[in-house]
Design an enzyme around this catalytic site. Structure first.
Site, PDB file in Angstrom:
ATOM      1  N   ASN A  50       7.810 -38.596  34.222  1.00 53.35           N
ATOM      2  CA  ASN A  50       8.132 -38.399  35.588  1.00 53.35           C
ATOM      3  C   ASN A  50       7.474 -36.663  35.586  1.00 53.35           C
ATOM      4  O   ASN A  50       7.289 -35.851  35.239  1.00 53.35           O
ATOM      5  CB  ASN A  50       9.303 -38.439  36.369  1.00 53.35           C
ATOM      6  CG  ASN A  50       9.925 -37.627  36.047  1.00 53.35           C
ATOM      7  OD1 ASN A  50      10.354 -37.350  34.994  1.00 53.35           O
ATOM      8  ND2 ASN A  50      11.222 -37.449  37.319  1.00 53.35           N
ATOM      9  N   GLU A  52       6.881 -34.083  38.475  1.00 51.45           N
ATOM     10  CA  GLU A  52       6.879 -33.904  40.102  1.00 51.45           C
ATOM     11  C   GLU A  52       5.782 -33.209  40.659  1.00 51.45           C
ATOM     12  O   GLU A  52       5.424 -31.780  39.779  1.00 51.45           O
ATOM     13  CB  GLU A  52       7.694 -33.857  40.250  1.00 51.45           C
ATOM     14  CG  GLU A  52       9.152 -34.789  40.175  1.00 51.45           C
ATOM     15  CD  GLU A  52      10.515 -34.667  40.173  1.00 51.45           C
ATOM     16  OE1 GLU A  52      11.153 -33.842  40.560  1.00 51.45           O
ATOM     17  OE2 GLU A  52      11.312 -35.248  40.162  1.00 51.45           O
ATOM     18  N   CYS A  61       6.244 -41.776  38.749  1.00 48.55           N
ATOM     19  CA  CYS A  61       7.043 -41.594  37.980  1.00 48.55           C
ATOM     20  C   CYS A  61       6.653 -42.224  36.186  1.00 48.55           C
ATOM     21  O   CYS A  61       5.856 -42.198  36.475  1.00 48.55           O
ATOM     22  CB  CYS A  61       7.045 -43.048  38.573  1.00 48.55           C
ATOM     23  SG  CYS A  61       8.154 -43.114  40.116  1.00 48.55           S
ATOM     24  N   GLU A  63       7.016 -44.554  34.791  1.00 45.13           N
ATOM     25  CA  GLU A  63       6.325 -46.032  34.613  1.00 45.13           C
ATOM     26  C   GLU A  63       5.044 -45.963  34.639  1.00 45.13           C
ATOM     27  O   GLU A  63       3.869 -46.358  34.203  1.00 45.13           O
ATOM     28  CB  GLU A  63       7.231 -46.030  35.598  1.00 45.13           C
ATOM     29  CG  GLU A  63       8.402 -46.900  34.974  1.00 45.13           C
ATOM     30  CD  GLU A  63       9.290 -45.864  35.812  1.00 45.13           C
ATOM     31  OE1 GLU A  63       9.113 -45.080  35.783  1.00 45.13           O
ATOM     32  OE2 GLU A  63       9.986 -46.799  35.926  1.00 45.13           O
ATOM     33  N   CYS A 103      11.922 -48.373  39.583  1.00 40.96           N
ATOM     34  CA  CYS A 103      11.259 -48.057  41.274  1.00 40.96           C
ATOM     35  C   CYS A 103      10.718 -49.507  41.899  1.00 40.96           C
ATOM     36  O   CYS A 103       9.677 -49.702  40.963  1.00 40.96           O
ATOM     37  CB  CYS A 103      11.540 -46.872  41.877  1.00 40.96           C
ATOM     38  SG  CYS A 103       9.983 -46.123  42.360  1.00 40.96           S
ATOM     39  N   CYS A 106       7.298 -48.690  40.464  1.00 45.76           N
ATOM     40  CA  CYS A 106       6.193 -49.261  39.667  1.00 45.76           C
ATOM     41  C   CYS A 106       7.008 -50.523  39.282  1.00 45.76           C
ATOM     42  O   CYS A 106       5.951 -50.784  38.082  1.00 45.76           O
ATOM     43  CB  CYS A 106       7.257 -48.503  38.774  1.00 45.76           C
ATOM     44  SG  CYS A 106       6.819 -47.155  38.795  1.00 45.76           S
TER      45      CYS A 106
END
Ligand code: THU
Length: 154
Positions: A50, A52, A61, A63, A103, A106
């Site tokens: 990830n 950010e 994310c 993935e 999530c 994803c």
């Protein structure tokens, strides 16, 4: 000797790569690290973690990062499985007991790869240290998926 199904071995390898990738998580805001590792048809493993940034909602994310890397290599249609780990970032690594699931966004991203390859993708969800691992299919985690076919593109 305990028997380990071939699929579990694949999951273990993917989760180990995901754990390695999570070491480079850039997650100073959530302090939650996630690692992902895609398995391609030819055995290649594509990692992601990830990423950010200060505008929290724009974070990527693990993935999605891995899928984008597979796409750059022209390999999106060859994704067969993914391993995912995540947990709170602690001094000695990730912390947490429960397996991390992708999530919703994803799952939708994974569906694009699944649709291109005309297959279901295997998803190994693991806990922070990789000790708990669960095997699922994308079709279980994203039933009735919206995909290219709904746009008349399949
Ligand atoms: N995150 C992922 O990388 N993958 C998921 O499937 C769920 C959430 C990241 C995004 C954010 O950097 C952190 O976990 C906390 O939400």
């Amino acid at each position: 000797m305990a028997e380990l199904a071939l699929e579990d071995v694949a999951g273990r390898v993917l989760v180990d790569h995901a754990l390695e990738a999570a070491r480079n998580a850039h997650a100073p805001y959530s302090r939650f690290g996630v690692g992902a590792a895609l398995l391609l048809e030819d055995g290649t493993i594509v990692p992601g973690t990830n990423f950010e940034n200060a505008s929290y909602g724009l974070s990527l994310c693990a993935e999605t990062v891995a899928l984008a890397a597979a796409n750059v290599a022209g390999q999106l249609r060859h994704v067969v499985a993914i391993g995912i780990v995540g947990g709170a970032i602690g001094p000695g690594g990730l912390i947490g007991d429960v397996p991390i699931y992708p999530c919703g966004r994803c799952r939708q991203m994974l569906n694009e790869a699944a649709d291109l390859g005309r297959r279901d993708i295997v998803i190994y969800c693991a806990s922070a240290d990789g000790s708990v691992m669960r095997r699922h299919l994308l079709s279980e985690l994203l039933p009735h998926a919206f995909g290219p076919g709904d746009l008349g593109l399949a």
